[in-house]
Design an enzyme around this catalytic site. Structure first.
Site, PDB file in Angstrom:
ATOM      1  N   ASP A 114       0.090   4.355   1.544  1.00  0.00           N
ATOM      2  CA  ASP A 114      -0.851   5.160   2.291  1.00  0.00           C
ATOM      3  C   ASP A 114       0.256   4.879   3.481  1.00  0.00           C
ATOM      4  O   ASP A 114       0.292   3.686   3.590  1.00  0.00           O
ATOM      5  CB  ASP A 114      -2.415   5.243   2.728  1.00  0.00           C
ATOM      6  CG  ASP A 114      -2.502   3.985   2.681  1.00  0.00           C
ATOM      7  OD1 ASP A 114      -2.431   3.473   2.369  1.00  0.00           O
ATOM      8  OD2 ASP A 114      -3.388   3.780   3.479  1.00  0.00           O
TER       9      ASP A 114
ATOM     10  N   GLU B 254      -4.790   1.427   2.453  1.00  0.00           N
ATOM     11  CA  GLU B 254      -4.921   0.332   3.345  1.00  0.00           C
ATOM     12  C   GLU B 254      -5.059   1.056   5.070  1.00  0.00           C
ATOM     13  O   GLU B 254      -5.705   0.011   5.861  1.00  0.00           O
ATOM     14  CB  GLU B 254      -3.660  -0.047   3.387  1.00  0.00           C
ATOM     15  CG  GLU B 254      -3.477  -1.941   4.333  1.00  0.00           C
ATOM     16  CD  GLU B 254      -2.870  -1.778   5.491  1.00  0.00           C
ATOM     17  OE1 GLU B 254      -3.505  -2.498   6.192  1.00  0.00           O
ATOM     18  OE2 GLU B 254      -2.509  -0.786   6.331  1.00  0.00           O
ATOM     19  N   GLU B 255      -4.608   1.174   5.431  1.00  0.00           N
ATOM     20  CA  GLU B 255      -4.554   2.383   6.971  1.00  0.00           C
ATOM     21  C   GLU B 255      -5.881   2.387   7.030  1.00  0.00           C
ATOM     22  O   GLU B 255      -6.585   2.661   8.427  1.00  0.00           O
ATOM     23  CB  GLU B 255      -3.392   3.445   6.892  1.00  0.00           C
ATOM     24  CG  GLU B 255      -1.743   3.220   6.849  1.00  0.00           C
ATOM     25  CD  GLU B 255      -1.418   2.128   8.109  1.00  0.00           C
ATOM     26  OE1 GLU B 255      -1.959   1.177   8.621  1.00  0.00           O
ATOM     27  OE2 GLU B 255      -0.430   1.804   7.569  1.00  0.00           O
TER      28      GLU B 255
ATOM     29  N   GLU C 221       1.637  -7.457   3.151  1.00  0.00           N
ATOM     30  CA  GLU C 221       2.991  -7.307   4.485  1.00  0.00           C
ATOM     31  C   GLU C 221       2.638  -8.253   5.766  1.00  0.00           C
ATOM     32  O   GLU C 221       1.851  -9.293   6.332  1.00  0.00           O
ATOM     33  CB  GLU C 221       2.343  -6.059   4.483  1.00  0.00           C
ATOM     34  CG  GLU C 221       1.322  -5.511   5.824  1.00  0.00           C
ATOM     35  CD  GLU C 221       1.387  -4.143   5.746  1.00  0.00           C
ATOM     36  OE1 GLU C 221       1.804  -3.908   6.290  1.00  0.00           O
ATOM     37  OE2 GLU C 221      -0.214  -4.002   5.338  1.00  0.00           O
TER      38      GLU C 221
ATOM     39  N   ASP D 288       6.709   0.081   7.140  1.00  0.00           N
ATOM     40  CA  ASP D 288       5.096  -0.257   6.924  1.00  0.00           C
ATOM     41  C   ASP D 288       4.825   1.028   5.453  1.00  0.00           C
ATOM     42  O   ASP D 288       3.971   1.672   6.058  1.00  0.00           O
ATOM     43  CB  ASP D 288       4.156   0.096   8.584  1.00  0.00           C
ATOM     44  CG  ASP D 288       2.377  -0.020   8.061  1.00  0.00           C
ATOM     45  OD1 ASP D 288       2.583  -0.675   6.928  1.00  0.00           O
ATOM     46  OD2 ASP D 288       1.674  -0.106   8.255  1.00  0.00           O
TER      47      ASP D 288
ATOM     48  N   HIS E 161       3.590   2.183  12.933  1.00  0.00           N
ATOM     49  CA  HIS E 161       2.626   3.245  13.679  1.00  0.00           C
ATOM     50  C   HIS E 161       3.305   3.774  14.603  1.00  0.00           C
ATOM     51  O   HIS E 161       2.492   4.579  15.558  1.00  0.00           O
ATOM     52  CB  HIS E 161       1.435   2.653  14.058  1.00  0.00           C
ATOM     53  CG  HIS E 161       0.577   1.488  12.738  1.00  0.00           C
ATOM     54  ND1 HIS E 161      -0.509   2.093  13.109  1.00  0.00           N
ATOM     55  CD2 HIS E 161       1.582   1.595  11.087  1.00  0.00           C
ATOM     56  CE1 HIS E 161      -1.385   1.755  11.440  1.00  0.00           C
ATOM     57  NE2 HIS E 161      -0.440   0.961  10.801  1.00  0.00           N
TER      58      HIS E 161
ATOM     59  N   HIS F 233       0.548  -1.485   0.120  1.00  0.00           N
ATOM     60  CA  HIS F 233       0.004  -0.087   0.128  1.00  0.00           C
ATOM     61  C   HIS F 233       1.099   1.194  -0.010  1.00  0.00           C
ATOM     62  O   HIS F 233       2.012   1.122   0.807  1.00  0.00           O
ATOM     63  CB  HIS F 233      -1.153   0.048   1.447  1.00  0.00           C
ATOM     64  CG  HIS F 233      -0.589  -0.055   2.090  1.00  0.00           C
ATOM     65  ND1 HIS F 233      -0.037   0.830   3.203  1.00  0.00           N
ATOM     66  CD2 HIS F 233       0.026  -1.184   3.398  1.00  0.00           C
ATOM     67  CE1 HIS F 233       1.082   0.906   4.216  1.00  0.00           C
ATOM     68  NE2 HIS F 233       0.396  -0.674   4.342  1.00  0.00           N
TER      69      HIS F 233
END
Ligand SMILES: CSCC[C@H](NC(C)=O)C(=O)O
Ligand SMILES: [Zn+2]
Ligand SMILES: [Zn+2]
Length: 442
Positions: A86, A151-152, A179, A117, A389, A84
């Site tokens: 984003d 995705e997030e 992932e 990520d 994150h 992804h």
């Protein structure tokens, strides 16, 4: 460029790092990621490498980028490498380097939101393909690379629509990589399933009135009944993890994420009124090994019984099974030829694998597993703290470069042709029909 570690990058490696840093610098942060500039950059990369490129917007402003490297036997099921574009927001004040500057420190750590990520993975896919093309490798299977948005925030406008589209069906995908997580030791982590998101709210109603009075069945008393019952279940699950009986992904988690009640005013809550309603929100993650019917029963019998003036509402309730009613699990045993090839590739690349795990959170891989397609979650990062994150997310340049080599080996092994060691395992996954074994229950 010399490092304190004594690491010296070749010109070629420096180019590889520059491309990674360039990708990391794009501001694709929620809540308003800028998808078009990064799409232009990625398309440029794909074209430079010599891949077929396609961009589809299933939702306007949310491009899905698809690259294709056609195999010599395009009728074989293909491989899809998904990532992804984003990233999650940052709290700038806590970062030692700006999160979109992609600064590499003297130890070779590259700091950026998305460095783990999962912009690392997306660029590693492309670098691996770049190297294989340069080496004259010709895959038998077609390789697709997708870069998806959102995705997030659940992937509803990205991977979900892509995997449900006729575009995707046409790709004849037999195996997907998505992932995983960094590993804090020397073994790579790999994920064969994930927990399903159930977000819910519980609302309690109760006797309102003057704050000084003693009533039975006040709203907060009813809500406390619910909180206690849920806490008991949570403890039963957590104890299994603490004792080492189960891994985190093998139990169901439930965490209270907010509480609200009372009558707010600009100067604070009213102190002498008993609220007529109270509400609690929960983030619950259901393991694919769970007895879903038993869980459902808990809601109306224990956690929100009508007899206690409790009601519940799901904000999000994913299906724990795939579209065929089976647990959405990819087999990680000899019954799954893709797993056999993957495992072999890691060994050939000089890596070691930890015991396969169930991902504790959600990834876009779930949308492919729903369709019965085998998916492995894998982000090649060893000896790296898990910082997705988190503040000061970083990846060391050596791990990044090593990961590219790992993907090269994965693509060599999983796409054929049979290599110099005479390996023929590839042909076992050669039928146009998905292996039945991917639905094997553990
Ligand atoms: C419900 S979609 C949200 C997706 C997010 N994924 C990760 C990896 O954090 C999560 O599990 O919360
Ligand atoms: Zn991610
Ligand atoms: Zn994430």
């Amino acid at each position: 460029q010399p490092f304190a570690t004594g690491l010296l990058l070749t010109t070629k490696e420096q180019d590889v790092v520059n491309r990674f840093q360039e990708y990391l610098k794009f501001d694709t942060v929620h809540p308003s990621p800028s998808y078009y500039p990064v799409t232009e950059f990625l398309i440029g990369q794909g074209k430079q490498i010599g891949l077929d490129t396609k961009v589809v917007e299933y939702v306007q402003g949310k491009p899905v980028i698809l690259f294709t490297w056609k195999g010599t036997e395009p009728s074989l099921p293909s491989i899809l490498l998904n990532s992804h574009t984003d990233v999650v927001p940052v709290e700038h004040a806590y970062w030692k380097h700006p999160p979109f500057a992609a600064k590499m420190d003297e130890g070779g750590n590259i700091y950026a939101r998305g460095s783990q990520d999962m912009k690392c993975v997306g660029m590693q896919y492309l670098e691996a393909i770049r190297n294989l093309i340069a080496a004259g490798f010709k895959p038998q299977r077609t390789i697709h690379v997708s870069f998806v948005p959102d995705e997030e925030v659940g992937g509803g406008d990205g991977a979900k629509l892509f995997y449900e589209s006729s575009d995707f069906k046409e790709l004849n995908v037999g195996f997907v990589l998505d992932e995983g997580l960094a590993s804090e030791n020397g073994n790579y982590r790999v994920f064969y399933a994930e927990r399903t998101v159930w977000w819910f709210q519980i609302t309690a109603a109760g006797h309102p009135g003057h704050g000084s009075r003693l009533f039975d069945g006040m709203a907060l008393e009813n809500l406390r009944h619910s909180l206690n019952a849920i806490a008991e279940f949570r403890k039963s699950q957590f104890d299994k993890v603490k004792s080492g009986e189960k891994a985190e992904g093998e139990v169901t988690s439930v965490n209270n994420v907010y509480l609200t009640a009372g009558t707010p005013t600009p100067t604070g809550f009213v102190m002498n009124m008993q609220p007529s309603h109270a509400e609690a929100g929960f983030d619950m993650r259901v393991t694919p090994l769970a007895d879903v019917d038993a869980l459902e029963k808990r809601f109306h019998e224990e956690w929100a019984p009508a007899s206690r003036n409790l009601t519940y509402r799901f904000v999000q309730k994913g299906k724990v099974t795939d579209n065929f009613g089976k647990p959405a699990i990819t087999a990680v045993d000899d019954s799954n030829p893709w797993w056999v090839m993957f495992k072999e590739a890691i060994a050939k690349a000089g890596g070691t694998l930890a015991k396969p795990e169930i991902f504790m959170a959600a990834t876009d891989g779930r949308y492919a597993r729903k369709q019965g397609i085998p998916v492995l979650g894998f982000s090649p990062m060893t000896n790296t703290p898990v910082l997705l994150h988190d503040h000061n997310e970083f990846l060391n340049v050596k791990e990044y470069l090593k990961g590219i080599k790992v993907y090269e080996q994965i693509l060599r092994t999983c796409t054929g042709p049979k290599d110099e060691t005479g390996d023929t395992s590839n042909s076992k996954a050669g039928s146009g029909v998905l292996s039945e074994t991917i639905h094997t229950e553990l």
